[in-house]
Design a protein around this motif. Structure first.
Motif, mmCIF file in Angstrom:
data_model
loop_
_atom_site.group_PDB
_atom_site.id
_atom_site.type_symbol
_atom_site.label_atom_id
_atom_site.label_comp_id
_atom_site.label_asym_id
_atom_site.label_seq_id
_atom_site.Cartn_x
_atom_site.Cartn_y
_atom_site.Cartn_z
ATOM 1 N N GLN A 102 0.831 -1.209 0.000
ATOM 2 C CA GLN A 102 0.000 0.000 0.000
ATOM 3 C C GLN A 102 0.867 1.261 0.000
ATOM 4 O O GLN A 102 0.613 2.197 -0.753
ATOM 5 C CB GLN A 102 -0.925 -0.002 1.237
ATOM 6 C CG GLN A 102 -1.988 1.079 1.177
ATOM 7 C CD GLN A 102 -2.720 1.281 2.503
ATOM 8 O OE1 GLN A 102 -2.361 0.706 3.529
ATOM 9 N NE2 GLN A 102 -3.745 2.098 2.492
ATOM 10 N N ALA B 127 8.907 -3.851 3.648
ATOM 11 C CA ALA B 127 8.422 -5.240 3.660
ATOM 12 C C ALA B 127 8.000 -5.612 5.070
ATOM 13 O O ALA B 127 8.764 -5.442 6.027
ATOM 14 C CB ALA B 127 9.528 -6.175 3.184
ATOM 15 N N PHE C 286 3.421 5.175 11.943
ATOM 16 C CA PHE C 286 2.251 5.543 11.151
ATOM 17 C C PHE C 286 0.967 5.123 11.855
ATOM 18 O O PHE C 286 0.883 4.033 12.427
ATOM 19 C CB PHE C 286 2.286 4.855 9.786
ATOM 20 C CG PHE C 286 3.097 5.568 8.750
ATOM 21 C CD1 PHE C 286 2.937 6.928 8.525
ATOM 22 C CD2 PHE C 286 4.008 4.871 7.963
ATOM 23 C CE1 PHE C 286 3.684 7.594 7.556
ATOM 24 C CE2 PHE C 286 4.750 5.521 6.990
ATOM 25 C CZ PHE C 286 4.590 6.878 6.793
#
Ligand code: NAD
Length: 342
Positions: free
Chosen positions: A34, A98, A192
């Motif tokens: 994403q 990853a 995040f």
């Protein structure tokens, strides 16, 4: 030195800066995900197409990204493969994306442990071995747990997550800070919140509802939300997330007191508030709430985040709030699906 001498010095300094930028060779792990699918495009625009090497593992690159190669296959749990790609492409900077995300990680904790911990360890070890200029590793609000204060969660607080994903993310942050202190490797990372985007589907996180819901709304279908309607979570729109990563990567190191563990946020909302905002565009949109195993994960995460350290140390400012994000999402998804809004 006269004025023209000064100018010559200035000009050669700008050429030097330009050269430094051109010489940057960036590796993006997890580039089909994403974040990676949008970050790769932004990095290529900034540093030159050939200077950004995108790696893929399980997913094939989305069609619109295929031409943005070179694409290299890389399993980050394979240390020799990591070394080989760094040597072959003369890499000096890594954006290590990853990972196995929260919801997928709870279904397969062993895989999450291997990819998130061993993968990150391999990248950090390679960073020292090849004397890399910088390693960027996103962390997550999943580092927090049920004992963390839930409102305006501070940067320095209790980190006792209850998911395998969260445990690997705390370890990743601690390792990043350790490699900086012990080996001088410039590791940077930010926590995040849930990320919302329309280009590439999310990869199995607890905040994925906030993306899926738009597709149902635009297609005129009823949506069944897997979280309770009053579950507040911190969120961010992808253009802000991409900018945050690049701005942190480019921040002068002297200004940074934190390294691998910056809180950042843009907005906080509950499913009910998101639905109310979407109904301003699609008034008939129907939603029911059937919380599943992801509710427990969401309940262990903060409602809102204090990101003052990121604001002070590298000037972080979000651009998108809830109304601005919903407006952009609805319009782009309607265009993508070829649907007219009512
Ligand atoms: N998307 C979010 O809401 C969010 C929120 C907080 C933090 N993050 C963090 O940002 C980073 C990127 O997240 P994302 O949302 O793009 O994830 P994603 O699931 O969309 O993509 C992850 C990528 O990792 C790849 N991958 C999986 N196993 C691999 C392996 N063994 N070797 C190499 N690649 C492998 C997958 O193929 C995929 O391309 C992660 O570190 C994640 O923890 C994401």
């Amino acid at each position: 030195m006269g004025e023209s001498g000064d100018n010559k010095v200035k000009i050669s300094y700008y050429y030097f800066l330009l050269e430094v930028r051109i010489l940057k060779r960036i590796l993006v792990t997890g580039a089909t995900g994403q974040i990676g699918s949008e970050l790769t495009v932004a990095l290529k625009e900034r540093y030159g197409k050939e200077n950004v090497i995108s790696t893929m593992h399980v997913r094939k690159p989305p069609e619109d990204l295929e031409e943005l190669g070179p694409w290299v296959t890389l399993d980050v749990t394979d240390r020799n493969a990591v070394d080989k790609v760094i040597e072959e492409y003369d890499i000096d900077t890594i954006y290590h994306l990853a990972a196995i995300l929260s919801a997928t990680g709870e279904k397969n904790p062993q895989l999450a442990f291997r990819v998130n911990l061993l993968g990150t360890y391999n990248i950090l070890e390679a960073g020292v071995k090849y004397n890399l200029e910088r390693v960027m590793i996103p962390s997550s609000i999943a580092v927090f747990g049920p004992e963390t204060p839930r409102d305006n969660t501070p940067n320095e607080t209790v980190l006792k997550p209850t998911t395998m994903y969260g445990i690997t993310k705390v370890a990743g942050e601690l390792l990043g800070n350790y490699y900086f202190k012990k080996y001088g490797l410039d590791v940077r990372g930010l926590r995040f919140p849930g990320l919302i985007s329309w280009k590439t589907p999310p990869g199995g996180g607890t905040t994925d509802y906030a993306v899926e819901i738009f597709y149902y709304a635009v297609e005129g279908k009823k949506y069944t939300c897997f979280l309770r309607d009053d579950t507040y979570l911190p969120m961010m729109y992808m253009p802000d997330a991409i900018r945050a990563l690049i701005e942190l990567a480019e921040a002068p190191i002297e200004k940074l007191k934190h390294h691998a563990d910056f809180n950042i946020t843009a907005m906080s909302f509950s499913p009910r508030e998101l639905v109310e905002e979407i109904r301003k565009y699609i008034p008939d949109f129907e939603v029911e709430y059937k919380p599943d195993y992801r509710q427990e994960i969401a309940d262990s995460w903060p409602n809102s985040i204090d990101d003052s350290a990121a604001r002070e140390e590298w000037g972080w400012r979000p651009e998108y709030d809830l109304p601005a994000m919903v407006d952009d999402m609805i319009k782009n998804i309607a265009r993508k699906l070829g649907k007219d809004l009512p």
